[in-house]
Write a protein that holds these residues in place. Structure first.
Motif, PDB file in Angstrom:
ATOM      1  N   GLN A 162       0.824  -1.207   0.000  1.00 25.83           N
ATOM      2  CA  GLN A 162       0.000   0.000   0.000  1.00 25.83           C
ATOM      3  C   GLN A 162       0.861   1.262   0.000  1.00 25.83           C
ATOM      4  N   LEU A 163       1.974   1.217   0.716  1.00 26.11           N
ATOM      5  CA  LEU A 163       2.874   2.367   0.754  1.00 26.11           C
ATOM      6  C   LEU A 163       3.482   2.624  -0.624  1.00 26.11           C
ATOM      7  N   ARG A 183       1.534   7.051  -6.807  1.00 24.28           N
ATOM      8  CA  ARG A 183       0.524   8.054  -7.162  1.00 24.28           C
ATOM      9  C   ARG A 183       1.021   9.467  -6.859  1.00 24.28           C
ATOM     10  N   ILE A 184       1.726   9.632  -5.735  1.00 24.76           N
ATOM     11  CA  ILE A 184       2.282  10.954  -5.417  1.00 24.76           C
ATOM     12  C   ILE A 184       3.341  11.352  -6.435  1.00 24.76           C
ATOM     13  N   MET A 185       4.171  10.386  -6.849  1.00 25.59           N
ATOM     14  CA  MET A 185       5.216  10.691  -7.828  1.00 25.59           C
ATOM     15  C   MET A 185       4.636  11.012  -9.201  1.00 25.59           C
ATOM     16  N   SER A 186       3.398  10.603  -9.461  1.00 23.46           N
ATOM     17  CA  SER A 186       2.775  10.862 -10.759  1.00 23.46           C
ATOM     18  C   SER A 186       2.229  12.276 -10.870  1.00 23.46           C
ATOM     19  N   VAL A 223       8.430   8.769   5.438  1.00 25.76           N
ATOM     20  CA  VAL A 223       8.616  10.136   4.967  1.00 25.76           C
ATOM     21  C   VAL A 223       9.013  10.062   3.498  1.00 25.76           C
ATOM     22  N   LEU A 224       8.212  10.667   2.644  1.00 24.98           N
ATOM     23  CA  LEU A 224       8.500  10.726   1.209  1.00 24.98           C
ATOM     24  C   LEU A 224       8.862  12.159   0.859  1.00 24.98           C
ATOM     25  N   SER A 225      10.097  12.375   0.467  1.00 23.74           N
ATOM     26  CA  SER A 225      10.543  13.711   0.046  1.00 23.74           C
ATOM     27  C   SER A 225      10.673  13.717  -1.466  1.00 23.74           C
ATOM     28  N   ARG A 242       3.299   6.569 -12.565  1.00 19.71           N
ATOM     29  CA  ARG A 242       4.499   5.854 -12.126  1.00 19.71           C
ATOM     30  C   ARG A 242       4.132   4.701 -11.208  1.00 19.71           C
ATOM     31  N   ARG A 243       5.046   3.757 -11.146  1.00 20.47           N
ATOM     32  CA  ARG A 243       4.907   2.593 -10.284  1.00 20.47           C
ATOM     33  C   ARG A 243       6.237   2.400  -9.556  1.00 20.47           C
TER      34      ARG A 243
END
Length: 461
Positions: free
Chosen positions: A76-77, A83-86, A111-113, A221-222
């Motif tokens: 899920q992460l 989706r955030i990177m897209s 944490v996704l930067s 993206r995936r």
């Protein structure tokens, strides 16, 4: 062109949450001043665009909070990260975002930067992630900064300054002209590609991809993540007189081979895969960076068609020997000793180098950066895992980033969502390719199960 890092933390008793992360970034952002700037064009394109302070800078816009349904899984992460990177960054604001992702199993948080490639040049600005981590649970006490944005010049003022600078420094005129020429070349090439595509459709022809991992990219993206044990790489390195970098590239090569075979790819297409592997060097002729080394492109023909894992390893070693023989190569322990968590910056520099080298024919970018072999902390929370998320170049449906840290080697595999629906299989192949190398190194001797703690010796009476 988004560079990103996905990190997983154990908050423990630190109280690490959204407010703590926001305060940490507020305290440390002075070390990366470009993260409070926006890009503005110069009137009439008399000069390259310039950085100016964002008068309406709002930290809460850039530091965001998200969550998974508890107990959140890694799958899920990864899906949320993809989706955030897209999503594109807002060009009217500083080009970065940080997400605190809650809800992971066992109370962990991620944490996704995410930042645009242009933010990090290694000279004036390093990656934000490099300045957020400490070597102990007690955060460094910093002097509070009262920052006020400088007044933005008017469009006419920017144009006048550009003309004045050009008169003082002819090199600026040359750089501006070069940028304009590159922009025209890109537009011309895009026009040719569109015409070729239309002609192919009219002739009922489909374009033949340069490689099995070439594709026209979507905006989606995936991400696949793989965690492996650093001790395996060390054992292979010692047994075969190679480097950890060689073992990583041999593992990637073996994984690509098994993955492409599973897809039914012919051996003739596998022979043509070339990887761009950015390498750190010390070269007086290159622009110096604040990290003590430069990053240069290094092309490697991956021996994917070779069936033997040990032969692949030695072919990869031979391919990098010329780089080592120059005497300019930077040792892994030196890179790992750069102040702060430097892998985030080196991955960003590697993706810049790859983007600047697109005219050199290659099919895949692989960035491998060594990190410290001891734990790091953010506001008291221990970082457990760190995965680089590399951008995709035009026509490249796959990019791989690798970071070693605190006893682990972490793979971040980025793919185009539409072109590579089976990307998870490649992640499984990474683990299998490493195990294959270990088995050939140990002669098939049984290894202890992963994750089992060592048995403590009984004290002497």
């Amino acid at each position: 062109m988004h560079n990103a890092t996905l990190e997983i933390f154990d908050p423990g008793d630190s109280g690490f949450d959204y407010l703590a992360l926001t305060q940490l970034i507020t305290d440390r952002i002075a070390f990366v001043p470009r993260y409070r700037k926006v890009i503005r064009p110069v009137l009439g394109s008399l000069a390259n665009p310039v950085w100016i302070d964002d008068a309406g800078f709002d930290i809460s816009y850039h530091v965001r909070r998200s969550g998974l349904p508890r107990p959140g899984t890694m799958e899920q992460l990864r899906e949320l990260t993809g989706r955030i990177m897209s999503r594109r960054l807002d060009p009217n604001r500083p080009l970065w975002e940080v997400y605190l992702i809650e809800g992971l199993a066992d109370g962990k948080v991620a944490v996704l930067s995410k930042s645009h490639q242009i933010l990090v040049d290694g000279v004036e600005t390093v990656d934000l992630g490099q300045v957020l981590l400490d070597t102990s649970p007690e955060p460094k006490q910093l002097v509070h900064e009262d920052w006020e944005p400088r007044r933005a010049p008017s469009p006419l003022g920017l144009a006048v300054s550009a003309v004045a600078e050009s008169l003082r420094d002819p090199a600026t005129v040359l750089a501006t002209g070069q940028t304009a020429a590159e922009r025209l070349l890109r537009r011309a090439e895009e026009g040719r590609n569109r015409l070729a595509a239309v002609a192919g459709v009219l002739a009922n022809r489909r374009p033949t991809p340069d490689s099995p991992i070439s594709a026209e990219l979507s905006e989606q993206r995936r991400l696949v993540t793989v965690r492996t044990d650093f001790e395996d790489y060390r054992a292979i390195r010692l047994a075969h007189n190679t480097s950890v970098n060689d073992v990583v590239l041999a593992t990637v090569t073996g994984a690509l081979r098994n993955w492409l075979l599973a897809r039914g790819t012919s051996s003739s297409k596998m022979r043509n895969l070339r990887a761009m592997v950015p390498m750190s060097v010390i070269d007086d002729e290159l622009e110096a960076t604040s990290l003590g080394s430069q990053v240069t492109p290094h092309l490697v023909q991956l021996p994917i068609a070779e069936a033997s894992p040990l032969v692949r390893l030695h072919q990869v070693r031979y391919a990098f020997q010329a780089h080592r023989d120059t005497g300019q190569a930077v040792a892994a322990n030196r890179l790992a000793g750069v102040a702060g968590f430097a892998p985030t910056t080196f991955h960003a520099l590697g993706s810049r180098v790859a983007a600047q080298s697109q005219r050199r024919h290659f099919n895949l970018t692989v960035t491998n950066v060594p990190g410290p072999q001891f734990p790091l902390y953010a506001a008291g929370a221990r970082m457990l895992e760190t995965y680089p998320v590399q951008p995709l170049l035009p026509g490249h449906a796959l990019a791989i980033g690798v970071t070693s840290y605190d006893g682990g080697v972490f793979y971040g595999i980025t793919g185009d969502r539409d072109a590579l629906p089976d990307l998870a299989v490649l992640g499984q192949c990474i683990t299998e390719a490493l195990e294959e190398l270990v088995d050939h190194t140990t002669g098939g001797r049984t290894r202890a199960p992963r994750g089992r703690p060592k048995t403590a010796k009984k004290p002497s009476p």
